[in-house]
Design a protein around this motif. Structure first.
Motif, PDB file in Angstrom:
ATOM      1  N   ARG A 163     -36.353 -53.344   9.387  1.00  0.00           N
ATOM      2  CA  ARG A 163     -37.789 -53.563   9.224  1.00  0.00           C
ATOM      3  C   ARG A 163     -38.270 -54.671  10.165  1.00  0.00           C
ATOM      4  N   ASN A 164     -37.336 -55.513  10.570  1.00  0.00           N
ATOM      5  CA  ASN A 164     -37.668 -56.674  11.398  1.00  0.00           C
ATOM      6  C   ASN A 164     -37.527 -56.309  12.872  1.00  0.00           C
ATOM      7  N   ASN A 204     -27.967 -46.490   4.307  1.00  0.00           N
ATOM      8  CA  ASN A 204     -27.154 -46.109   5.460  1.00  0.00           C
ATOM      9  C   ASN A 204     -27.976 -46.125   6.746  1.00  0.00           C
ATOM     10  N   GLY A 205     -29.110 -45.439   6.710  1.00  0.00           N
ATOM     11  CA  GLY A 205     -29.844 -45.189   7.939  1.00  0.00           C
ATOM     12  C   GLY A 205     -30.586 -46.378   8.507  1.00  0.00           C
ATOM     13  N   VAL A 206     -31.266 -47.148   7.639  1.00  0.00           N
ATOM     14  CA  VAL A 206     -32.082 -48.257   8.149  1.00  0.00           C
ATOM     15  C   VAL A 206     -31.775 -49.571   7.447  1.00  0.00           C
ATOM     16  N   GLN A 222     -41.344 -47.632   9.570  1.00  0.00           N
ATOM     17  CA  GLN A 222     -41.412 -48.797  10.459  1.00  0.00           C
ATOM     18  C   GLN A 222     -40.028 -49.097  11.030  1.00  0.00           C
ATOM     19  N   CYS A 223     -39.014 -49.017  10.167  1.00  0.00           N
ATOM     20  CA  CYS A 223     -37.632 -49.206  10.627  1.00  0.00           C
ATOM     21  C   CYS A 223     -37.262 -48.170  11.685  1.00  0.00           C
TER      22      CYS A 223
END
Length: 487
Positions: A163-164, A204-206, A222-223
């Motif tokens: 997310r960052n 797992n993915g993000v 967003q990720c």
């Protein structure tokens, strides 16, 4: 007209570092996000089949994070199959099998233990130099996945995961080191494994713990946007730093058919394909956010924050090839009461015309030919099937496994690949998933085995770790030797 596999077809096998390497604190490695996932033996086989074993929430995450005396049997990704210490032995088996390409992932936490370190870990870099050099010396090309789900744990606990936007910078620094130090060893680069996984398996993915996450879907997209930017930056860096290596894109392919001839089911099939499959490849291979997502984002109240230059970066740095995992197909319908079954990353609508594996995944070799035609027609880029295989219970008897069921599965899928090539598809490679038994990502079991090489280890990490050739080993060896002629 093409009539068979090209002479330089890349027959191979694939594993992931987090599921195979083990040695979770050896060689200067830091903890990564997969190291926190733990096996839950109290669940029944059916519950594991229904993916309850892989569900990660804040309670289980915090429990693992605060476990000061972890037992390896509870954390199967920490011990894997000890590939880190046994890779030379395994590569000899791979060479005997005759594979032309080996797909594995690089563990970010081996190169930058915390993800934000000032300098890379030299011992981690040397491991991959040794591993890839051993492959080269045996005539095996390297297909390296830069990120196969797991990021250094510190990047989640300190920065919040993908997310960052800062993770893009950390990732690019990581890629620069890989290209600089390993560029001469790698033939094909894959920035992200199954980049659509974030939508269906957020941890797992993000690297987002989903429960209690406000505006979860917005966070996920967003990720994924940040991952798209990182993917494009990888292509841009490859143009600058590498010569000859190719950079690709990969999704988990969810091949879907309308459940009935009702127009509503046909429309649902189109939407499912767009939202689950095409969106991700469209961005990476075509270079732009497709228009159909405007409606989806508006209806779901999703607002992606982009920085100036993002759209230009995506447009100017599209991939050289596309790849996907293919295990099963499903049906699309507006009927909310349709029977469900398990599949890769998701629970799926069941197709009554197909048989299912022990884990409920529906077997559909013709669906692979359909998928190959669809993907090639849309992108006109070379294709590598990055994952395909059958998870099953195997019984070791007298030093081997008589896995005719796996041979039948592989045979029908290789035949489908040949038919797609005759159709005109530019299919250049096939890396069979888990061709040496590894810990299953979804259910975290050794019981669910994909390999043509058996590893003597149970779900709790017990066993000799000795490797044995299954009956399918000799079948795949002959398939490779004859370039798909003898099946």
């Amino acid at each position: 007209m093409k009539t068979n596999f090209p002479e330089d077809f890349l027959w191979g096998g694939a594993i992931a570092a987090s599921q195979a390497d083990g040695a979770y604190l050896q060689g200067g490695k830091g903890l990564d996000t997969q190291d926190l996932r733990f096996f839950r033996p109290e669940l029944s086989q059916k519950e594991r089949t229904d993916r309850k074993n892989s569900r990660f929430n804040k309670e289980t995450f915090n429990k693992a994070l605060n476990d000061t005396n972890p037992k390896l049997e509870n954390y199967p990704f920490r011990h894997g199959i000890d590939f880190y210490n046994r890779y030379l032995e395994d590569i000899e088996l791979f060479a005997e099998l005759g594979i032309k390409v080996f797909r594995t992932s690089i563990n970010w936490a081996r190169i930058f233990p915390n993800g934000d370190d000032a300098m890379p870990n030299e011992e981690g870099i040397q491991f991959y130099i040794n591993l890839f050099d051993a492959c080269q010396k045996r005539g095996i090309k390297v297909f390296a996945t830069i990120l196969h789900y797991n990021i250094p744990l510190n990047l989640l606990t300190t920065y919040g995961g993908w997310r960052n936007r800062k993770l893009v910078d950390f990732y690019v620094k990581y890629v620069e080191v890989l290209f600089d130090r390993l560029g001469d060893y790698v033939d094909y680069w894959l920035p992200f494994n199954e980049i659509n996984a974030g939508k269906f398996s957020p941890y797992n993915g993000v690297c987002v713990v989903p429960d209690g996450e406000p505006e979860l879907e917005n966070t996920i997209f967003q990720c994924i946007h940040h991952q798209f930017i990182a993917n494009a930056m990888t292509v841009k860096l490859a143009k600058k730093m590498l010569s000859g290596s190719k950079v690709g894109a990969m999704i988990a392919r969810f091949t879907t058919y309308p459940a009935t001839s009702r127009p509503e089911d046909m429309m649902q099939s189109i939407l499912d394909d767009q939202y689950s499959n095409w969106f991700y490849l469209d961005v990476m291979a075509r270079g732009y956010y497709p228009e159909y997502m405007d409606r989806y984002f508006k209806q779901a109240n999703i607002n992606i924050k982009m920085e100036p230059g993002d759209l230009e970066l995506l447009k100017e740095n599209t991939v050289n090839f596309v790849s996907f995992s293919y295990y099963f197909s499903l049906v699309s319908t507006t009927d909310q009461g349709w029977e469900r079954t398990s599949g890769n990353l998701i629970m799926a609508n069941k197709n009554p015309h197909l048989k299912s594996s022990e884990w409920g995944w529906q077997m559909d070799p013709l669906g692979l030919r359909i998928t190959l035609n669809q993907v090639y027609d849309r992108y006109r880029l070379p294709i590598i099937i990055a994952e395909n295989g059958l998870g099953a219970h195997d019984q070791l008897e007298n030093g081997t496994v008589n896995d005719d069921y796996r041979i039948d599965y592989l045979k029908t899928h290789v035949e489908a690949m040949r038919e797609a090539i005759i159709d005109g598809v530019d299919l250049i490679g096939y890396t069979m998933w888990g061709f040496i038994d590894i810990v299953s990502c979804g259910s975290m079991e050794m019981s669910k085995r994909y390999g043509v090489i058996y590893v003597d280890q149970d779900d709790y990490g017990n066993g000799t770790l000795e490797r044995y050739k299954k009956k399918s080993f000799y079948w795949y060896k002959k398939c490779i030797e004859t370039n798909g002629e003898v099946l």
